[in-house]
Design an enzyme around this catalytic site. Structure first.
Site, PDB file in Angstrom:
ATOM      1  N   ARG A   1      -9.515 -63.893 -60.156  1.00  0.00           N
ATOM      2  CA  ARG A   1     -10.461 -62.781 -60.548  1.00  0.00           C
ATOM      3  C   ARG A   1     -11.719 -63.035 -60.549  1.00  0.00           C
ATOM      4  NH1 ARG A   1     -12.111 -60.687 -65.599  1.00  0.00           N
ATOM      5  NH2 ARG A   1     -11.713 -58.600 -66.051  1.00  0.00           N
TER       6      ARG A   1
ATOM      7  N   GLN B   1      -9.185 -52.425 -63.707  1.00  0.00           N
ATOM      8  CA  GLN B   1      -9.940 -52.618 -64.968  1.00  0.00           C
ATOM      9  C   GLN B   1     -11.181 -53.451 -64.254  1.00  0.00           C
ATOM     10  OE1 GLN B   1      -9.975 -56.598 -66.108  1.00  0.00           O
ATOM     11  NE2 GLN B   1      -8.503 -55.857 -67.560  1.00  0.00           N
TER      12      GLN B   1
ATOM     13  N   GLN C   1     -15.518 -62.098 -71.503  1.00  0.00           N
ATOM     14  CA  GLN C   1     -16.516 -62.827 -70.949  1.00  0.00           C
ATOM     15  C   GLN C   1     -17.788 -62.249 -71.984  1.00  0.00           C
ATOM     16  OE1 GLN C   1     -16.950 -62.815 -66.816  1.00  0.00           O
ATOM     17  NE2 GLN C   1     -18.745 -63.780 -66.808  1.00  0.00           N
TER      18      GLN C   1
ATOM     19  N   HIS D   1     -17.099 -53.900 -63.492  1.00  0.00           N
ATOM     20  CA  HIS D   1     -16.557 -52.717 -63.681  1.00  0.00           C
ATOM     21  C   HIS D   1     -17.187 -51.333 -63.301  1.00  0.00           C
ATOM     22  CE1 HIS D   1     -14.046 -55.151 -66.524  1.00  0.00           C
ATOM     23  NE2 HIS D   1     -15.175 -55.986 -66.933  1.00  0.00           N
TER      24      HIS D   1
ATOM     25  N   SER E   1     -11.306 -56.639 -71.415  1.00  0.00           N
ATOM     26  CA  SER E   1     -11.758 -56.996 -70.037  1.00  0.00           C
ATOM     27  C   SER E   1     -10.750 -58.294 -69.567  1.00  0.00           C
ATOM     28  CB  SER E   1     -13.142 -56.965 -69.798  1.00  0.00           C
ATOM     29  OG  SER E   1     -13.360 -57.438 -68.201  1.00  0.00           O
ATOM     30  N   LEU E   2     -11.513 -59.434 -69.520  1.00  0.00           N
ATOM     31  CA  LEU E   2     -10.668 -60.641 -69.411  1.00  0.00           C
ATOM     32  C   LEU E   2      -9.457 -60.981 -70.474  1.00  0.00           C
ATOM     33  CD1 LEU E   2     -10.201 -63.659 -68.494  1.00  0.00           C
ATOM     34  CD2 LEU E   2     -12.291 -64.121 -69.994  1.00  0.00           C
TER      35      LEU E   2
END
Length: 330
Positions: free
Chosen positions: A133, A266, A14, A217, A108-109
């Site tokens: 998510r 995560q 992202q 996070h 991440s993503l």
């Protein structure tokens, strides 16, 4: 030209989104158009129009979300990154090039895209998980309007992880993204982050609040992770065909249980991108190709390990340049 023995693919997260991403590849590859069409059907809205500004069915579907809203950003970046990969894969096949990838990683993503490319998940499973998510993270984030994220940057490369850990303890906030030698992101109370920023200014560091929908996070997000875990446990996850260097543990994972645990953790733990990349380099990675919109990860990698070769694939120009390098390596 150097011989690249271990090729690593990197997938952005992202923040890499922009209007028009994927447009050139959409116009030039049937496989890319098919991916966007499938995403539209799975999501129930015109993701293609969000990304490239062109209605897939020649008309609006009665929905136009903001590409920068988390619930739309995450599916859009996943789909576009996967489309970029399929365009590269097809171009290599058409030119008789063996795309021999040693390992994968995603920020991440982007870890979901890495898992998708590795065969650990099918596209529909992966996209539905990413949609959930995004919904869970966004929903919880809206419940904490006084919390957020702040980027800490030292353009001279002197950012000490241990010093930032000490400051986080002092100001009761959390490290969320350990991105590079020059950039660390922290999260928590905006009031505490502002006070920490003043201290960082005295230490000649730049601190900037990020325009995000929540303290992603950080431990605050654990309820969102718990909801996601329910979806992960009932989703079909297979053994990955290639190792994925994980965000949180920095381990090279292939096992479904490890994958599920990584994706759960995560959401509310540190994305340790710097150490993930350092491990990938130690394991022999010497050509890193970022596959997806922008060049966020290759720029971070330049700071982490400037000696390794870096390329990217996001449009026709970058695709052709990367394929030429891969051809010379065969």
């Amino acid at each position: 030209m150097a011989k690249y023995e271990k090729i690593a693919l990197l997938f952005p997260g992202q923040g890499s989104q922009y209007p028009g991403m994927g447009k050139e590849l959409y116009e030039n590859f049937t496989c890319v158009r098919e991916i966007y069409e499938k995403a539209n059907r799975i999501l129930g809205y015109d993701l293609t129009r969000q990304c490239i500004g062109k209605p897939i069915f020649g008309k609006k579907l009665g929905h136009k979300g903001d590409l920068n809203e988390t619930v739309y950003t995450q599916p859009a970046v996943l789909t576009t990154s996967y489309a970029c990969y399929k365009a590269m894969e097809e171009t290599c096949r058409q030119n008789g090039i063996k795309l021999d990838v040693a390992l994968l990683a995603g920020h991440s993503l982007g870890e979901y895209t890495a898992l998708l490319v590795s065969g650990a998940m099918g596209f529909e499973t992966c996209l539905k998980l990413v949609r959930k998510r995004a919904e869970y993270m966004s929903e919880l984030g809206r419940g904490y309007p006084d919390a957020g994220l702040m980027a800490i940057i030292d353009r001279n490369g002197g950012l000490s992880y241990d010093r930032i850990c000490d400051l986080c303890r002092d100001f009761e906030v959390y490290i969320t993204l350990n991105n590079s030698k020059r950039q660390i992101v922290v999260g928590g109370s905006k009031k505490q982050l502002s006070e920490m920023a003043r201290q960082l200014e005295r230490e000649k560091k730049c601190a900037t609040m990020l325009n995000v929908e929540g303290p992603f996070h950080t431990p605050i997000m654990k309820p969102a992770a718990s909801k996601l875990k329910i979806e992960l446990d009932k989703s079909n996850v297979s053994i990955a065909s290639k190792p994925i260097v994980a965000n949180v543990s920095t381990d090279a994972i292939v096992d479904p249980d490890h994958i599920r645990n990584e994706l759960y953790r995560q959401v509310f733990e540190v994305v340790d991108w710097r150490r993930s990349m350092e491990k990938a380099v130690r394991n022999g990675g010497n050509l890193f190709i970022e596959v997806g919109p922008k060049r966020v990860l290759t720029n971070l990698l330049k700071d982490i390990e400037p000696t390794v070769s870096r390329m990217n694939v996001e449009d026709m120009k970058t695709l052709e340049r990367t394929v030429r390098v891969l051809a010379s390596n065969n």
